[in-house]
Design an enzyme around this catalytic site. Structure first.
Site: not given
Length: 180
Positions: A36, A98
């Site tokens: 937000d 990763r």
């Protein structure tokens, strides 16, 4: 809640933006963190930077439940855990970076039409795993899996957000683009 609006004068203002984990189906972040602050920044022409710097962790405990995903650290893979596909076959070198491991997992999920793969730690006893990785061992057991004996379902999940509001090197000056 406030019933009225007013101005607050301050010498300094700190903008804490938070993350975006709630925008992802799988995240190690809380689901109410939905970016937000970034939307608000854009609305007010505050320039954002590196919004594509989103870290995905390859192995989080898979669940159909809503909410945060529990991270199964790469240290478990470093101690000998292996990743298996739907056929129980090892499909990657678990010690790769990763992003490489994540891509390999996504390929297997797409190949078999699943939303997870499996991890297991066959070279440790339950007692060793409980001592070495107490939180991970316990989280798996709470879901009904002994990571040393069972194929534990895992899925990649959003982990960190490294982008944000553009500032100077000291994090002081926010750039506002008045042209937008």
């Amino acid at each position: 809640e406030f019933d009225e609006m007013g101005a607050i004068l301050a010498k300094n203002v700190i903008l804490a933006t938070g993350g975006i984990g709630g925008l992802f189906k799988n995240s190690t972040n809380f689901p109410h963190i939905t970016g937000d602050s970034f939307a608000l920044s854009l609305k007010h022409n505050v320039e954002l930077q590196d919004m594509n710097y989103i870290q995905i962790h390859p192995t989080t405990l898979y669940s159909k439940k809503e909410g945060r995903r529990f991270l199964i650290s790469e240290s478990v893979r470093g101690e000998g855990a292996i990743l298996l596909n739907e056929k129980g076959e090892r499909f990657t070198d678990e010690l790769q970076p990763r992003d490489v491991v994540t891509n390999a997992i996504v390929e297997e999920m797409n190949k078999f039409g699943t939303d997870h793969v499996y991890i297991t730690l066959p070279n440790m006893t339950s007692e060793e795993a409980k001592e070495r990785f107490p939180n991970i061992f316990e989280a798996c057991m709470e879901e009904g899996y002994d990571i040393t004996k069972d194929m534990v379902p895992v899925t990649p999940a959003q982990h960190y957000m490294m982008g944000g509001v553009k500032t100077d090197l000291n994090g002081l000056k926010i750039t506002i683009d008045l042209k937008r």
